[in-house]
Design a protein around this motif. Structure first.
Motif, PDB file in Angstrom:
ATOM      1  N   THR A  22       0.836  -1.192   0.000  1.00 21.29           N
ATOM      2  CA  THR A  22       0.000   0.000   0.000  1.00 21.29           C
ATOM      3  C   THR A  22       0.876   1.249   0.000  1.00 21.29           C
ATOM      4  O   THR A  22       2.063   1.198   0.341  1.00 21.29           O
ATOM      5  CB  THR A  22      -0.937   0.030   1.215  1.00 21.29           C
ATOM      6  OG1 THR A  22      -0.143  -0.014   2.406  1.00 21.29           O
ATOM      7  CG2 THR A  22      -1.908  -1.130   1.177  1.00 21.29           C
ATOM      8  N   SER A  37      -4.347   1.323  -1.709  1.00 26.38           N
ATOM      9  CA  SER A  37      -3.764   0.365  -2.648  1.00 26.38           C
ATOM     10  C   SER A  37      -3.964   0.887  -4.071  1.00 26.38           C
ATOM     11  O   SER A  37      -5.090   0.956  -4.568  1.00 26.38           O
ATOM     12  CB  SER A  37      -4.424  -1.012  -2.486  1.00 26.38           C
ATOM     13  OG  SER A  37      -3.877  -1.923  -3.405  1.00 26.38           O
ATOM     14  N   LYS A  42       2.362  -0.110  -6.660  1.00 21.06           N
ATOM     15  CA  LYS A  42       2.729  -1.324  -5.936  1.00 21.06           C
ATOM     16  C   LYS A  42       4.134  -1.773  -6.305  1.00 21.06           C
ATOM     17  O   LYS A  42       4.523  -1.750  -7.474  1.00 21.06           O
ATOM     18  CB  LYS A  42       1.736  -2.439  -6.245  1.00 21.06           C
ATOM     19  CG  LYS A  42       0.406  -2.292  -5.535  1.00 21.06           C
ATOM     20  CD  LYS A  42      -0.489  -3.500  -5.791  1.00 21.06           C
ATOM     21  CE  LYS A  42      -1.810  -3.367  -5.059  1.00 21.06           C
ATOM     22  NZ  LYS A  42      -2.698  -4.527  -5.304  1.00 21.06           N
TER      23      LYS A  42
END
Length: 705
Positions: A22, A37, A42
């Protein structure tokens, strides 16, 4: 995907790479933390943010990516093919620059990297890596010059970056892109000797076609307490100091910066916002207001992960705007100001007094003095000759320290009386008009100051007496503190400056005795002290006591010129046998003949710890109650004074104050274990020190008898 209000106000972002999937978003206004998220972030590390473009590094593909936070479109850069040649070596990128927006076809990206030997923590190689978007590979250019600025700035095809010492290196951007070094060195501004280079964070900022150098100062490598700004004349390559940046606002963090028009992003203009977030459970967001030369910081919780990704500012500039009206300046009293409605003519005094003032018992005068304002206290000595000659007796009355700081670079300083909440203006008394000054220490009503020309003085701002000290020519080590034994007009006054050489762990001492023309350099290659806490030494019972970062208490004897660590004294510990790490706010001072240490780890934990030295048992004893005492804390000078009345008893005052019609210093109550005023929301002058009023004045032969 993004937090609400994300595109309407400044935010703080951190991507954690493979450690956390996250992204952390911190709202500096509400002091809240949100985890979101976002697929495009990521597995990536955040390196910085410029013009709403987030600079990311993909750990798996070893690609650098610019992510437009508005559209989430990406600009990919070549993969990093440079690999360490040895297992213990690692590559660290300390700086990056852009010639234009990443989506511009002529954009040039320049990375400054170093190859470190993690076994010895030495630099094996320095280099630049340059490319343009969609290039197949990076160009690597070996670099034989050290770069130590946190940011570089590009203007008109030239990249400006800070070199070693007081110099700025100017590189030609197109030459770097071609794999060549075309550089010239220009002199940095004529900077004051203090603070030294290890206590300064330097940012180069390009804004509105100008190059700015912003320097953030630390005292003894502690928290930031000052700032200065310079602007470069491109044609002459000369720097000049600037007192304000007008309608602009600078946002500084890590190795990136953002310069915006303040009204466009809804923040206060003529301010610098600095992000200082690291490991642990708290971080600081500073706001430096150049209008009144003050700073304030707010606290925000941080998310502790591996120290790889960086926190950085995201400042939206093309969204809904709002304005914030700055608070109006409050009028202050002038020290020599005469209030018309309080003037009493001399003939009225003569007619209404049947007995001379000298008949009034000194005991009554001492009782009245704590209740007088600063101006009236100074006027006491001009009432009659007997009061002037008895000034030493008056000085021993319960007078509180005042907070001394500089608001304008005009040769004056402010004196804030925390008891009455009144503020005055007085002259520092220095023979030079070159300002601002740096306040290094305070004792017995005298302040050691350093002016912009590196001249050091001892000044009594209440009577404008000044004693000039010799210059410290070799003052290049890490400054640990400075203090003195007695007032400088005394023939037995000795000034001691302590410095630490971080390379060999030795303590260097400079000693000056009243009347001498030069400092005496004392070198001890077997000093038991290796590091010093961020607080000035304390002179007590003929010796100087220094608190080490590891918690030991070192003692230096100025007569024998010897060091020793107090035997059998267990080092200071916080709790659970965790020693001091040097990151805490530490204060060492004397209370009623005893040495005490005050320290705290963070401001979320309101429990401030006080420990007293028991010289008989040679151990630290916790202090839970100050009884009838009040503490005035600052790293440069801390004092303990008997409380004038119960409302101030058992409290600690800090140099920060609240802004308003009446300035009130931030206080901490030992009984309730809480701040009476929310400490991290108060203002703090750039450079300030507690001043213990020394009302002893020279005998005035022309005062009435």
């Amino acid at each position: 995907m993004f937090p609400s209000n994300f595109f309407y106000e400044p935010w703080i972002i951190k991507c954690h790479g493979a450690n956390k999937h996250t992204t952390t978003f911190i709202d500096p206004m509400k002091k809240t933390v949100e985890e979101k998220s976002i697929a495009e972030m990521k597995g990536k590390l955040s390196l910085g943010c410029i013009d709403e473009w987030l600079f990311l590094y993909d750990e798996q593909s070893k690609e650098f990516i610019f992510l437009d936070l508005n559209s989430l479109s990406r600009v990919r850069l070549p993969s990093l093919t440079e690999e360490p040649s040895l297992p213990r070596e690692t590559i660290v990128f300390t700086n990056f620059s852009l010639s234009s927006s990443p989506n511009h076809p002529n954009c040039v990206i320049i990375l400054h990297g170093v190859k470190l030997d993690m076994g010895t923590y030495t630099v094996q190689e320095r280099f630049f890596m340059c490319c343009q978007p969609h290039d197949a590979r990076w160009n690597k250019i070996p670099l034989d010059q050290e770069i130590n600025g946190l940011t570089s700035a590009i203007l008109d095809g030239k990249m400006y970056t800070c070199g070693v010492g007081n110099c700025v290196i100017v590189f030609d951007v197109l030459s770097l892109l071609a794999g060549q070094l075309d550089a010239r060195t220009i002199s940095a501004p004529n900077l004051p000797r203090f603070p030294i280079k290890n206590m300064v964070d330097k940012y180069l900022v390009e804004s509105c076609g100008r190059i700015y150098l912003v320097r953030l100062h630390r005292y003894c490598q502690g928290p930031i307490n000052n700032i200065d700004i310079y602007c470069l004349d491109i044609s002459s390559h000369e720097w000049f100091r600037v007192e304000n940046i007008g309608e602009l606002a600078f946002f500084l963090s890590g190795m990136s910066y953002v310069s915006v028009c303040a009204i466009d992003v809804g923040v206060e203009s003529n301010c610098i916002y600095y992000l200082s977030l690291g490991g642990g459970n708290e971080g600081r967001i500073y706001k430096f207001c150049l209008d009144d030369q003050t700073m304030a910081f707010s606290l925000t919780p941080t998310v502790e992960t591996a120290n790889e990704g960086r926190f950085c500012w995201f400042v939206p500039t093309r969204r809904l705007k709002r304005t914030i009206m700055g608070s109006s300046a409050q009028p202050t009293n002038v020290l020599n100001e005469v209030n018309a409605d309080k003037v009493i003519m001399e003939n009225e005094i003569t007619s209404s007094v049947s007995r001379p003032w000298s008949d009034l018992p000194m005991d009554l005068v001492e009782l009245l003095l704590p209740h007088l304002s600063l101006v009236d206290a100074l006027r006491v000595f001009t009432v009659c000759k007997s009061w002037n000659l008895s000034s030493d007796s008056i000085q021993k009355a319960k007078t509180w320290p005042w907070l001394m700081y500089q608001e304008k670079t005009d040769g004056t300083c402010k004196l804030l009386d925390p008891l009455n909440g009144k503020e005055y203006t007085t002259s520092v008394g220095l023979p030079s008009s070159v300002f601002p000054i740096r306040m290094l220490s305070s004792k017995d009503g005298w302040v050691i100051v350093l002016d912009a020309a590196n001249a050091m003085f001892m000044s009594n701002p209440l009577n404008e007496d000044v004693v000039k000290l010799p210059p410290l020519e070799d003052f290049d080590e890490d400054f640990c503190g400075i203090t003195f034994t007695s007032i400088p007009t005394s023939p037995d006054c000795v000034v001691m400056a302590f410095c630490a050489d971080i390379l060999n762990g030795n303590i260097y001492i400079y000693k000056w005795h009243s009347g001498e023309e030069d400092w005496t350099f004392i070198y001890d290659d077997e000093s038991p002290m290796r590091t010093a806490a961020k607080t000035n030494p304390v002179f007590s019972q003929g010796e100087f006591y220094c608190l080490a970062e590891t918690g030991e208490l070192g003692v230096f004897n100025p007569v024998e010129e010897t060091w020793r660590i107090l035997d059998k004294l267990r080092p200071l510990y916080l709790e659970d046998d965790v020693p001091l790490t040097g990151k805490e706010d530490c204060y060492l001072l004397e209370l009623d003949g005893n040495l005490i240490s005050v320290f705290k780890c963070n401001y979320f934990d309101n429990d401030i710890r006080i420990i007293k030295l028991d010289t008989e048992k040679m151990e630290w004893i916790p202090v839970k109650d100050l009884a009838g005492w009040t503490l005035f804390l600052d790293t440069r000078a801390s004092f303990a004074k008997p409380s004038p009345h119960k409302s101030w008893s058992n409290k600690i005052l800090f140099t920060a104050f609240c802004s308003g019609p009446i300035k009130i210093c931030a206080t901490y109550c030992m009984e309730s274990k809480s701040y009476d005023i929310h400490f991290c929301d108060t203002k703090n002058p750039f450079d300030s020190v507690w001043l213990e009023p020394n009302l002893i004045r020279k005998c005035l032969m022309d005062v009435p008898c």
